[in-house]
Scaffold this motif. Structure first.
Motif, PDB file in Angstrom:
ATOM      1  N   THR A  11      42.877  -3.288  63.379  1.00  0.00           N
ATOM      2  CA  THR A  11      43.820  -2.768  62.377  1.00  0.00           C
ATOM      3  C   THR A  11      43.948  -1.258  62.481  1.00  0.00           C
ATOM      4  OG1 THR A  11      42.067  -2.595  60.721  1.00  0.00           O
ATOM      5  CG2 THR A  11      43.309  -4.662  60.798  1.00  0.00           C
ATOM      6  N   ILE A  14      46.411   1.351  60.460  1.00  0.00           N
ATOM      7  CA  ILE A  14      46.906   0.829  59.186  1.00  0.00           C
ATOM      8  C   ILE A  14      45.992   1.318  58.076  1.00  0.00           C
ATOM      9  CG2 ILE A  14      47.465  -1.213  57.831  1.00  0.00           C
ATOM     10  CD1 ILE A  14      47.844  -2.736  60.441  1.00  0.00           C
ATOM     11  N   ALA A  17      44.295  -1.679  55.312  1.00  0.00           N
ATOM     12  CA  ALA A  17      44.842  -2.911  55.891  1.00  0.00           C
ATOM     13  C   ALA A  17      44.654  -4.131  54.985  1.00  0.00           C
ATOM     14  CB  ALA A  17      44.230  -3.155  57.266  1.00  0.00           C
ATOM     15  N   GLU A 227      39.176   3.360  60.876  1.00  0.00           N
ATOM     16  CA  GLU A 227      38.678   1.989  60.932  1.00  0.00           C
ATOM     17  C   GLU A 227      37.229   1.918  60.447  1.00  0.00           C
ATOM     18  OE1 GLU A 227      39.353  -1.585  63.990  1.00  0.00           O
ATOM     19  OE2 GLU A 227      38.154   0.028  64.822  1.00  0.00           O
TER      20      GLU A 227
END
Length: 269
Positions: A11, A14, A17, A227
């Motif tokens: 992801t 994003i 997410a 992340e």
């Protein structure tokens, strides 16, 4: 330019997410085999919301072609060059997006007349960006069947008949190396290791990727920090800064805040 057989599942880029996926239906699909050297994947989004929602993305060093329809308004397509800032899209009521994410270096064979830096920071209607080659948006957005939408995207891109370009392949390979090799921290050292001058590397990236190699290095590091902030309960930001090649935590905090809009500790909480 060897592309993956299946879309990536991470992801990265994003923002929040899980919140996005709770509100919209998001999928990635692989393109036809002949297109995989040039593309990361297709990305498909549908939504039916009772209240507006703003999605946020830290853009990849990739050009996208995006077909979209919001509510009852007519659908349209556009070329979206690499976004230099945080990208925010307000979603409300109903809508559908069918996007094409090109690999870094992968868009130039479809629009060889201008360097990819021409599109950076710009969103241009498809009719203007690729005159005479535009797809009818409803051919892509209209089908209920997802496979039919993917087939329409394949047909559109194959109709553009991209010609293999060794320089595009070279740029794609170098950008991919930056993505996966955390030891690449300085443009000069990377260029030397690849048997190029820093200036030659910069010219190659401007022509075929659209941004500088330094920008790509920094952006992939911010993606990883983003992340980690979402996937780990507690992040040692000082250790992560060292792991990502920053001289100290303050430099990571500065880049993260400038890109995402809030400091990493505030984002993680």
């Amino acid at each position: 330019m060897a592309g993956p057989d299946s879309p990536r599942r991470d992801t990265r880029g994003i923002v929040d997410a899980p919140e996005l996926f709770a509100r919209v239906r998001f999928r990635r699909r692989a393109p036809a085999p002949a297109l995989r050297p040039y593309l990361e994947h297709y990305w498909l989004i549908d939504w039916d919301l009772t209240e507006p929602y703003a999605s946020h993305v830290v853009p990849h060093p990739s050009v996208n072609i995006v077909f979209q329809r919001h509510g009852t308004a007519p659908g349209f397509g556009e070329v979206s060059g690499i976004g230099l800032e945080l990208f925010t899209q307000k979603l409300e009521a109903t809508g559908r997006v069918c996007g094409i994410q090109f690999r870094p270096g992968g868009f130039r064979p479809f629009a060889p007349a201008v360097p990819v830096s021409h599109w950076t920071g710009r969103r241009v209607l498809l009719d203007d960006a690729l005159p005479g080659n535009e797809a009818a948006p409803e051919a892509v957005l209209g089908p209920r069947d997802e496979d039919a939408r993917v087939a329409a995207l394949d047909a559109f891109l194959l109709s553009l008949a991209p010609a293999p370009d060794p320089q595009a392949a070279r740029a794609a390979a170098l950008a991919d190396r930056i993505r996966h090799d955390r030891s690449i921290l300085r443009v000069e050292d990377f260029a030397r290791a690849e048997g190029m001058s820093a200036r030659s590397l910069q010219r190659l990236f401007a022509a075929y990727v659209g941004v500088s190699p330094k920008w790509v290095i920094l952006r992939y590091r911010i993606h990883e920090a983003l992340e980690r902030a979402e996937s780990e309960a507690s992040v040692d930001w000082s250790a992560l800064a060292a792991e990502l090649g920053y001289s100290d935590q303050a430099h990571l905090v500065r880049d993260f805040t400038a890109t995402v809009g809030v400091p990493p500790t505030a984002y993680a909480s």
